[in-house]
Design an enzyme around this catalytic site. Structure first.
Site, PDB file in Angstrom:
ATOM      1  N   SER A  63      15.808  18.338  15.969  1.00 12.56           N
ATOM      2  CA  SER A  63      15.234  19.636  16.295  1.00 12.56           C
ATOM      3  C   SER A  63      16.298  20.711  16.486  1.00 12.56           C
ATOM      4  CB  SER A  63      14.388  19.550  17.565  1.00 12.56           C
ATOM      5  OG  SER A  63      13.222  18.803  17.346  1.00 12.56           O
ATOM      6  N   GLN A  64      15.875  21.929  16.279  1.00 13.76           N
ATOM      7  CA  GLN A  64      16.697  23.115  16.524  1.00 13.76           C
ATOM      8  C   GLN A  64      17.178  23.110  17.978  1.00 13.76           C
ATOM      9  OE1 GLN A  64      14.242  26.516  16.309  1.00 13.76           O
ATOM     10  NE2 GLN A  64      15.851  28.005  16.778  1.00 13.76           N
TER      11      GLN A  64
END
Length: 293
Positions: free
Chosen positions: A143-144
């Site tokens: 994930s970011q």
């Protein structure tokens, strides 16, 4: 990365639940702002011209305080050898996350402490600290950084977390960050090669308070419930009721909800049969799935 069991302080049987070999939901891919295709545009928007830019991290004094108390920031040999994955670059990432609105100093300290690059292929290490999700195989992504910090901040809400549950271990990065803000982290992965990858990635970091499970995340983990917090790293049309019932009274669950248009949702259990819901912001994750593969 090769496994070096001797570097891990626990027996594998103590870390992985062998009784839960059935399944879990997808790993995270997401962001409030960024996707891999928009990372360059987002970087420009936030004044990020290169992974080596140095933005002073507002959490630096907090990091120093943690270090003095014995909770040292993790430093690997690779950090010293490669400037693209150095401590300075991690601090720059944390600075950008803070500029995007994450204010919880404990969460920011955890983000600075965990080396994101060790959870991905070496070919992608130079991109580890940009604000974007990146592939980890099996049609899943890590994930970011912003969305990892944001979700943990919302779940923590400035409080003390005992047991937390992560749905979608992926490569193990978010579980590692969670280990810095909760007493016990339970994480479920439905894709067996990713479950194995997470174990391999976490061993060298010597994190003793993570328990990994291979199974169906949509079923939760009843044997370890109730949980003070639950994070879903994959998006469903709704949050499974089973997970809501595994929250403590006052517990908080953070999850992406939706199909093509997704929003980050906070659900808090306020009574035995009562939950409140709040929509936070737009996001983008891989689909939540049942079963194991």
């Amino acid at each position: 990365m090769k496994e070096k069991a001797k570097n891990f302080p626990l027996l594998l049987s103590e870390v992985v639940d062998d009784s839960s070999r059935k399944l879990q939901s997808g790993s995270a891919y997401s962001g409030n702002i960024a996707t891999p295709q928009t990372a360059t545009k987002n970087a420009a928007k936030n004044g990020i011209l290169h992974p080596l830019d140095r933005v002073a991290s507002p959490s630096k004094s907090h990091i120093n305080a943690l270090a003095r108390s014995g909770q040292n920031v993790m430093i690997l040999d690779a950090d010293r050898a490669n400037p693209l994955v150095s401590e300075a670059v991690r601090r720059a990432m944390v600075g950008r996350i803070a500029k995007q609105g994450v204010k919880d100093m404990v969460v920011l300290a955890a983000m600075e402490a965990i080396p994101r690059h060790v959870f991905m292929e070496s070919a992608l290490a130079s991109q580890a600290y940009i604000d974007a999700s990146l592939p980890i195989g099996h049609h899943q992504t890590i994930s970011q950084p912003y969305i990892v910090a944001r979700m943990i901040e919302v779940m923590r809400n400035g409080g003390v977390l005992g047991n937390v549950l992560e749905i979608g271990t992926g490569c193990g990065y978010q579980a590692a960050v969670l280990s810095r803000v909760a007493k016990q982290v339970f994480s479920i992965e439905r894709i067996k090669p990713l479950h194995a990858l997470a174990k391999m990635n976490l061993r060298p970091l010597r994190i003793a308070n993570i328990r990994l499970h291979y199974g169906d995340g949509m079923l939760g983990l009843a044997q370890a419930a109730p949980f003070d917090g639950i994070i879903l790293a994959a998006a469903g049309l709704e949050v499974p009721q089973t997970l809501l019932e595994q929250l403590t009274i006052g517990g908080r669950l953070v999850a992406p909800v939706g199909a093509r248009q997704q929003v980050l949702q906070l659900i808090q259990r306020v009574g035995q049969f009562d939950w409140t819901r709040e929509t936070l912001e737009n996001c983008h994750f891989v689909p939540l799935r049942s079963g194991v593969v």
